[in-house]
Write a protein that holds these residues in place. Structure first.
Motif, short mmCIF file in Angstrom:
data_model
loop_
_atom_site.label_atom_id
_atom_site.label_comp_id
_atom_site.label_asym_id
_atom_site.label_seq_id
_atom_site.Cartn_x
_atom_site.Cartn_y
_atom_site.Cartn_z
N THR A 224 0.35 -0.35 6.71
CA THR A 224 1.07 -0.60 7.97
C THR A 224 1.13 0.64 8.84
O THR A 224 1.53 0.56 10.00
N ARG A 330 -0.56 -3.00 2.87
CA ARG A 330 -0.31 -4.40 3.25
C ARG A 330 -0.55 -5.31 2.05
O ARG A 330 -1.53 -5.12 1.31
N ASP A 412 -4.33 -5.23 11.28
CA ASP A 412 -4.25 -5.75 9.91
C ASP A 412 -5.66 -6.18 9.48
O ASP A 412 -6.31 -6.97 10.14
#
Length: 479
Positions: A224, A330, A412
């Motif tokens: 992140t 993540r 992401d």
């Protein structure tokens, strides 16, 4: 390879207004032209001159077509704009001849319908598309129209030859081919919209789809970009709750990355007498209890060698345990990396962080080619080197324009993989649609060259080709 800058052009609202206006005006002009041409009872005095005037107006208003043609000629390219503009001009010339020779300007229908259809498609298409219509298509259709026109001029009359040539250019016009990209992109956008992926830039979609390798900057892709507590190790099991509470409450008073990670372990308490002790740590009172959080050696413990940052926690002069803070990886990062590999991409991980930490994250998410101590400038140099060697490398980093070009809220890695898969599917669909469009144009052009399609049927054939292409390219391929 970094995605291109966003396409310039009309805003979405302006585009929608332009499309609506083009459709309404085109529909009205086409309907009135067809009615007057086909219904003898509507033939008023001077009706053929009115139709000629409408045809001239339609060609003049087809500004997007002529602008596209001018841009292509400036780039020394014979593209769809040139073919469309040529078709309108030749069809208008045929209308003028019909007006003076036969007094029945039936080609005016084709002029108006073609101008409306081409203008509508070009406005929908915007300034860029996913696939280029080959210049050879323009050459083949133009040569075919000239050959057919010459044949009919010799066999029947020059007027008939001009009419057939115009019909070929209308029936085999570029509208269908120009539909392939927008239809495919529209379908791809619908398929990924629920995953917060916009795909606003056609050029970026085409460029991303061509990538065969991905270089990920660790921060913000597989992580992140922040830190989290990866391990809580109390001296005694019943110390776990107090360890979290006192350490988290004290770190609420600090504002560095490690402190923010630890502060998420608890809510705020009554914290007083906070003091910073440099690299050693911080001390203070939490609910009147003296608390120290910092380097284990500062609290009398043995040094803790390791990849991540380990801090000891002392409450009431008693060490309760240690906390380890590392990258906030993540939860779907490994799935995202595997998704990239499933697309046949080579995946590398780089970071300005230490080599040990970067490799550790690489192990967690499944990237073997991982290296640290590589800042953004070095990453970009690596991308350039790979590009010179023939690789098409997609650089996924906060410094790139990728998030904006693909309409992503963040980088992401799983979302990036989804956008890349959607981009590839869109380009494949656009290419499939282009094949359909060129096939339809070839068939319609051949029929027109054989004299089997009059002006009205030629424009109908062009419209049907565009519709079939849009359906073919727009079939849902991304879920």
């Amino acid at each position: 390879m970094t995605a291109a800058h966003a396409a310039t052009g009309l805003s979405p609202r302006a585009t929608h207004r332009g499309l609506a206006l083009t459709f309404v005006l085109g529909a009205l002009l086409t309907a009135s032209t067809v009615s007057v041409s086909m219904v003898p009872d509507l033939h008023f005095d001077g009706w053929r001159w009115v139709l000629l005037g409408v045809a001239v107006l339609a060609v003049a208003l087809a500004v997007p077509v002529h602008r596209e043609a001018a841009d292509e000629l400036a780039r020394h390219r014979l593209g769809p704009g040139v073919l469309g503009s040529l078709g309108l001009v030749v069809a208008l010339a045929a209308t003028v001849v019909e007006t003076f020779v036969d007094a029945t300007p039936t080609m005016a229908v084709a002029v108006v319908a073609s101008a409306a259809l081409l203008s509508l498609v070009l406005r929908w298409r915007g300034q860029q598309s996913l696939v280029d219509v080959p210049s050879a298509a323009t050459v083949v259709v133009t040569v075919g129209a000239v050959a057919a026109g010459a044949g009919w001029a010799v066999a029947e009359s020059p007027e008939r030859g001009l009419l057939v040539a115009a019909a070929v250019l209308v029936a085999a016009g570029p509208a269908a081919a120009l539909c392939a990209g927008p239809a495919a992109l529209r379908s791809a956008r619908a398929g990924v919209a629920r995953r917060d992926i916009g795909l606003p830039n056609p050029a970026a979609v085409a460029e991303v789809a061509a990538a065969d390798a991905v270089l990920l900057d660790k921060n913000g892709t597989v992580t992140t970009g922040g830190l989290r507590v990866t391990s809580v190790d109390p001296v005694e099991p019943d110390h776990d709750r107090n360890l979290r509470w006192f350490a988290g409450a004290l770190q609420h008073e600090r504002d560095d990355r490690v402190a923010r990670a630890i502060s998420r372990l608890s809510g705020r308490g009554r914290v007083t007498e906070v003091q910073s002790h440099g690299v050693a740590g911080v001390s203070g009172r939490v609910d009147r209890h003296p608390v120290r959080v910092g380097d284990p050696t500062w609290l009398g413990l043995e040094p803790r060698p390791g990849t991540w940052t380990t801090l000891a926690v002392e409450v009431d002069a008693r060490v309760l345990g240690t906390l380890t803070v590392g990258d906030d990886v993540r939860p779907d990062a490994a799935e995202g990396v595997q998704a990239l590999r499933d697309l046949g991409l080579d995946v590398a991980l780089r970071s300005a962080d230490t080599d040990a930490r970067t490799r550790e994250v690489g192990l967690q998410v499944g990237v073997v080619d991982a290296a640290g101590d590589v800042d953004v400038a070095d990453q970009e140099a690596d991308v350039e080197t790979r590009s010179r060697e023939g690789q098409r490398v997609l650089h996924v980093a906060a410094s790139s324009t990728l998030a904006d070009d693909l309409g992503l809220p963040d980088l992401d890695v799983l979302r990036v993989a989804t956008a890349l898969r959607a981009s590839r599917a869109a380009v494949r669909a656009a290419r499939r649609g282009l094949v359909v469009a060129l096939t339809c144009s070839a068939v319609a052009g051949a029929l027109a060259a054989g004299g089997l399609l009059g002006p009205g049927l030629a424009s109908v054939a062009a419209g049907l080709s565009a519709g079939v292409t849009a359906l073919s390219a727009g079939s849902r391929t991304v879920s």
